[in-house]
Scaffold this motif. Structure first.
Motif, PDB file in Angstrom:
ATOM      1  N   PRO A   1      50.041  46.886  45.762  1.00 14.66           N
ATOM      2  CA  PRO A   1      49.549  46.474  44.581  1.00 14.66           C
ATOM      3  C   PRO A   1      49.847  44.804  44.246  1.00 14.66           C
ATOM      4  CG  PRO A   1      51.561  47.882  44.299  1.00 14.66           C
ATOM      5  CD  PRO A   1      50.819  48.007  45.845  1.00 14.66           C
ATOM      6  N   LEU A   2      51.066  44.334  44.913  1.00 10.47           N
ATOM      7  CA  LEU A   2      51.216  43.134  44.920  1.00 10.47           C
ATOM      8  C   LEU A   2      50.350  42.253  45.403  1.00 10.47           C
ATOM      9  CD1 LEU A   2      53.256  40.658  44.153  1.00 10.47           C
ATOM     10  CD2 LEU A   2      54.343  41.147  46.623  1.00 10.47           C
ATOM     11  N   LEU A   3      49.515  42.529  46.509  1.00 13.65           N
ATOM     12  CA  LEU A   3      48.304  41.512  46.986  1.00 13.65           C
ATOM     13  C   LEU A   3      47.309  41.772  46.200  1.00 13.65           C
ATOM     14  CD1 LEU A   3      47.299  40.485  49.590  1.00 13.65           C
ATOM     15  CD2 LEU A   3      46.701  42.623  50.530  1.00 13.65           C
ATOM     16  N   ILE A   4      46.830  42.897  45.636  1.00 13.74           N
ATOM     17  CA  ILE A   4      46.021  42.933  44.500  1.00 13.74           C
ATOM     18  C   ILE A   4      46.118  42.110  43.539  1.00 13.74           C
ATOM     19  CG2 ILE A   4      44.662  44.314  43.013  1.00 13.74           C
ATOM     20  CD1 ILE A   4      45.291  46.981  44.780  1.00 13.74           C
ATOM     21  N   LEU A   5      47.221  41.982  42.928  1.00 15.44           N
ATOM     22  CA  LEU A   5      47.423  41.027  41.735  1.00 15.44           C
ATOM     23  C   LEU A   5      47.396  39.588  42.333  1.00 15.44           C
ATOM     24  CD1 LEU A   5      50.663  42.678  40.075  1.00 15.44           C
ATOM     25  CD2 LEU A   5      48.261  42.356  39.228  1.00 15.44           C
ATOM     26  N   ILE A   6      47.748  39.288  43.544  1.00 16.23           N
ATOM     27  CA  ILE A   6      47.543  37.740  44.235  1.00 16.23           C
ATOM     28  C   ILE A   6      45.974  37.564  44.085  1.00 16.23           C
ATOM     29  CG2 ILE A   6      47.597  36.454  46.251  1.00 16.23           C
ATOM     30  CD1 ILE A   6      50.366  38.221  47.021  1.00 16.23           C
ATOM     31  N   TYR A   7      45.272  38.572  44.375  1.00 20.63           N
ATOM     32  CA  TYR A   7      43.637  38.230  44.501  1.00 20.63           C
ATOM     33  C   TYR A   7      43.235  37.760  42.860  1.00 20.63           C
ATOM     34  CZ  TYR A   7      42.458  38.683  49.347  1.00 20.63           C
ATOM     35  OH  TYR A   7      42.253  38.395  50.567  1.00 20.63           O
ATOM     36  N   ALA A   8      43.831  38.832  41.939  1.00 17.66           N
ATOM     37  CA  ALA A   8      43.479  38.895  40.693  1.00 17.66           C
ATOM     38  C   ALA A   8      43.762  37.283  40.123  1.00 17.66           C
ATOM     39  CB  ALA A   8      44.377  39.770  39.804  1.00 17.66           C
ATOM     40  N   LEU A   9      45.084  36.790  40.312  1.00 23.51           N
ATOM     41  CA  LEU A   9      45.485  35.614  39.936  1.00 23.51           C
ATOM     42  C   LEU A   9      44.655  34.477  40.710  1.00 23.51           C
ATOM     43  CD1 LEU A   9      49.287  35.873  40.285  1.00 23.51           C
ATOM     44  CD2 LEU A   9      47.926  35.566  38.073  1.00 23.51           C
ATOM     45  N   LEU A  10      44.006  34.654  41.694  1.00 26.64           N
ATOM     46  CA  LEU A  10      43.084  33.595  42.596  1.00 26.64           C
ATOM     47  C   LEU A  10      41.687  33.658  41.799  1.00 26.64           C
ATOM     48  CD1 LEU A  10      43.976  34.335  46.314  1.00 26.64           C
ATOM     49  CD2 LEU A  10      44.691  32.336  44.866  1.00 26.64           C
ATOM     50  N   LEU A  11      41.477  34.731  41.274  1.00 29.08           N
ATOM     51  CA  LEU A  11      40.073  34.971  40.687  1.00 29.08           C
ATOM     52  C   LEU A  11      39.995  34.703  39.163  1.00 29.08           C
ATOM     53  CD1 LEU A  11      38.801  37.873  43.098  1.00 29.08           C
ATOM     54  CD2 LEU A  11      38.097  35.525  43.140  1.00 29.08           C
ATOM     55  N   ARG A  12      41.373  34.591  38.564  1.00 27.78           N
ATOM     56  CA  ARG A  12      41.163  34.664  37.257  1.00 27.78           C
ATOM     57  C   ARG A  12      40.298  33.593  36.597  1.00 27.78           C
ATOM     58  NH1 ARG A  12      45.417  31.753  38.770  1.00 27.78           N
ATOM     59  NH2 ARG A  12      46.308  29.877  37.265  1.00 27.78           N
ATOM     60  N   LYS A  13      40.085  32.407  36.898  1.00 27.44           N
ATOM     61  CA  LYS A  13      39.130  31.676  36.333  1.00 27.44           C
ATOM     62  C   LYS A  13      37.716  31.956  36.820  1.00 27.44           C
ATOM     63  CE  LYS A  13      42.922  28.251  35.747  1.00 27.44           C
ATOM     64  NZ  LYS A  13      43.206  26.765  35.651  1.00 27.44           N
ATOM     65  N   ARG A  14      37.492  31.823  37.907  1.00 24.13           N
ATOM     66  CA  ARG A  14      36.012  32.024  38.658  1.00 24.13           C
ATOM     67  C   ARG A  14      35.488  33.205  38.397  1.00 24.13           C
ATOM     68  NH1 ARG A  14      33.974  32.449  43.472  1.00 24.13           N
ATOM     69  NH2 ARG A  14      36.112  32.705  44.682  1.00 24.13           N
ATOM     70  N   LEU A  15      36.150  34.145  38.540  1.00 29.63           N
ATOM     71  CA  LEU A  15      35.751  35.627  38.076  1.00 29.63           C
ATOM     72  C   LEU A  15      36.628  36.629  37.251  1.00 29.63           C
ATOM     73  CD1 LEU A  15      34.445  36.351  42.044  1.00 29.63           C
ATOM     74  CD2 LEU A  15      32.906  35.881  39.969  1.00 29.63           C
ATOM     75  N   PRO A  16      36.721  35.965  36.029  1.00 26.79           N
ATOM     76  CA  PRO A  16      37.521  36.763  35.127  1.00 26.79           C
ATOM     77  C   PRO A  16      37.619  38.312  34.936  1.00 26.79           C
ATOM     78  CG  PRO A  16      36.186  35.320  33.841  1.00 26.79           C
ATOM     79  CD  PRO A  16      35.791  35.084  35.198  1.00 26.79           C
ATOM     80  N   GLU A  17      36.246  38.596  34.981  1.00 27.59           N
ATOM     81  CA  GLU A  17      36.021  40.033  34.655  1.00 27.59           C
ATOM     82  C   GLU A  17      36.671  40.808  36.080  1.00 27.59           C
ATOM     83  OE1 GLU A  17      34.975  42.156  32.421  1.00 27.59           O
ATOM     84  OE2 GLU A  17      34.993  40.216  31.062  1.00 27.59           O
ATOM     85  N   THR A  18      36.402  40.257  37.195  1.00 27.77           N
ATOM     86  CA  THR A  18      36.737  40.997  38.331  1.00 27.77           C
ATOM     87  C   THR A  18      38.170  40.914  38.395  1.00 27.77           C
ATOM     88  OG1 THR A  18      34.720  40.064  39.555  1.00 27.77           O
ATOM     89  CG2 THR A  18      36.548  40.659  40.788  1.00 27.77           C
ATOM     90  N   ALA A  19      38.830  39.652  38.252  1.00 27.35           N
ATOM     91  CA  ALA A  19      40.207  39.599  37.930  1.00 27.35           C
ATOM     92  C   ALA A  19      41.048  40.642  37.187  1.00 27.35           C
ATOM     93  CB  ALA A  19      40.706  38.258  37.605  1.00 27.35           C
TER      94      ALA A  19
ATOM     95  N   GLY B   1      39.659  43.645  36.459  1.00 26.07           N
ATOM     96  CA  GLY B   1      39.566  44.839  37.114  1.00 26.07           C
ATOM     97  C   GLY B   1      40.531  45.083  38.157  1.00 26.07           C
ATOM     98  N   LEU B   2      40.786  43.925  38.935  1.00 23.96           N
ATOM     99  CA  LEU B   2      41.761  44.191  40.092  1.00 23.96           C
ATOM    100  C   LEU B   2      43.214  44.484  39.245  1.00 23.96           C
ATOM    101  CD1 LEU B   2      40.568  41.137  42.516  1.00 23.96           C
ATOM    102  CD2 LEU B   2      40.486  43.397  42.770  1.00 23.96           C
ATOM    103  N   ALA B   3      43.520  43.789  38.147  1.00 27.13           N
ATOM    104  CA  ALA B   3      44.709  44.021  37.570  1.00 27.13           C
ATOM    105  C   ALA B   3      44.842  45.419  37.049  1.00 27.13           C
ATOM    106  CB  ALA B   3      44.896  42.842  36.564  1.00 27.13           C
ATOM    107  N   ILE B   4      43.687  45.812  36.568  1.00 27.55           N
ATOM    108  CA  ILE B   4      43.694  47.396  36.365  1.00 27.55           C
ATOM    109  C   ILE B   4      44.128  48.231  37.389  1.00 27.55           C
ATOM    110  CG2 ILE B   4      42.311  49.420  35.607  1.00 27.55           C
ATOM    111  CD1 ILE B   4      40.819  47.226  33.644  1.00 27.55           C
ATOM    112  N   GLY B   5      43.349  48.032  38.547  1.00 29.68           N
ATOM    113  CA  GLY B   5      43.428  48.675  39.603  1.00 29.68           C
ATOM    114  C   GLY B   5      45.130  48.517  40.193  1.00 29.68           C
ATOM    115  N   ALA B   6      45.684  47.367  40.105  1.00 25.81           N
ATOM    116  CA  ALA B   6      47.236  47.377  40.485  1.00 25.81           C
ATOM    117  C   ALA B   6      48.055  48.120  39.626  1.00 25.81           C
ATOM    118  CB  ALA B   6      47.676  45.641  40.522  1.00 25.81           C
ATOM    119  N   GLY B   7      47.749  48.321  38.300  1.00 29.12           N
ATOM    120  CA  GLY B   7      48.549  48.936  37.405  1.00 29.12           C
ATOM    121  C   GLY B   7      48.312  50.621  37.693  1.00 29.12           C
ATOM    122  N   ILE B   8      47.054  50.733  38.193  1.00 30.97           N
ATOM    123  CA  ILE B   8      46.817  52.266  38.354  1.00 30.97           C
ATOM    124  C   ILE B   8      47.511  52.827  39.690  1.00 30.97           C
ATOM    125  CG2 ILE B   8      45.197  54.079  38.932  1.00 30.97           C
ATOM    126  CD1 ILE B   8      43.191  52.543  37.279  1.00 30.97           C
TER     127      ILE B   8
END
Length: 227
Positions: free
Chosen positions: A140-158, A160-167
């Motif tokens: 989940p930490l790795l997923i959140l890292i990708y979410a942070l990297l994508l938060r500006k360029r692909l906010p919807e994907t970011a 979605g990844l944050a939700i996945g990390a939460g689950i």
């Protein structure tokens, strides 16, 4: 210890019998259901990676079924290796498709997951009560890292990844509580790890496929030009 020696790792198991973990075994159907539901949605050449992920998701259910029925070290490998394969494939796809890396660089980043996990899992193991769940905590930490990297360029994907990390975090909590709550809950809580993990893995495929579909549509529109 022999590869076929019985393993007793979860609260529900009371002996070496095939049906000693009936709920832990049957809830692996959640992985199969998730894979079967997703498969028809992953059509077209751009969805090849999605189909590969769905196929591995199906295998995860089979491997986990084998471990929770024939509980030994050999079936333990059948349980964990498909999960590792899913993680490596997903990191490859995320790095290639979302960060724009070439295939070789994406493969190198995916391979880097193994030393990353080896370095961080012992840190999570220092948390009291985490136990064997520490080996999954880097994910989940790795997923959140990708979410942070994508938060500006692909906010919807970011998101979605944050939700996945939460689950996944919620499912890890249930996995961790299986033994501590065993006295009060003889059934244990490991079965919720299966259910929530199936939801999470299916959701992660959905997040990838949505962005991939959107990118493919944008590419087609750009090639066709105005009018």
């Amino acid at each position: 210890m022999s590869w076929l020696s019985p393993v007793d790792a979860y609260c529900e198991r009371t002996g070496p019998d095939y049906w000693s973990e009936p709920v832990n075994a049957v809830t692996n159907l959640a992985f199969l259901i998730a894979a079967v539901v997703l498969w028809p949605r992953l059509r077209g050449p751009e969805m090849a990676m999605g189909r590969a992920l769905a196929a591995v998701l199906f295998v995860i259910g089979i491997g986990s079924w084998l471990f929770h029925t024939h509980a030994n070290r050999l079936t333990g490998l059948a349980d964990v290796l498909p999960i590792l394969a899913f993680i490596l494939l997903y990191v490859f796809a995320a790095t290639r498709d979302w960060l724009g890396a070439g295939p070789w660089l994406a493969a190198l980043v995916a391979a880097g997951v193994i030393p990353y996990a080896a370095a961080t899992a012992p840190l999570f193991a220092m948390i009291p009560g985490f136990g064997s769940s520490a080996s999954y905590a880097p994910v989940p930490l790795l997923i959140l890292i990708y979410a942070l990297l994508l938060r500006k360029r692909l906010p919807e994907t970011a998101r979605g990844l944050a939700i996945g990390a939460g689950i996944l975090t919620a499912s890890l909590i249930f996995r961790t509580l299986d033994q501590p709550l065993c006295g009060a809950l003889p059934l244990g809580t490991h079965f919720m790890w299966h259910i929530l993990n199936a939801v999470m893995l299916g959701w992660m495929i959905e997040v990838w496929s949505r962005e991939r579909s959107s990118a493919a549509q944008t590419g087609r529109a750009a090639r066709q030009g105005p009018g």
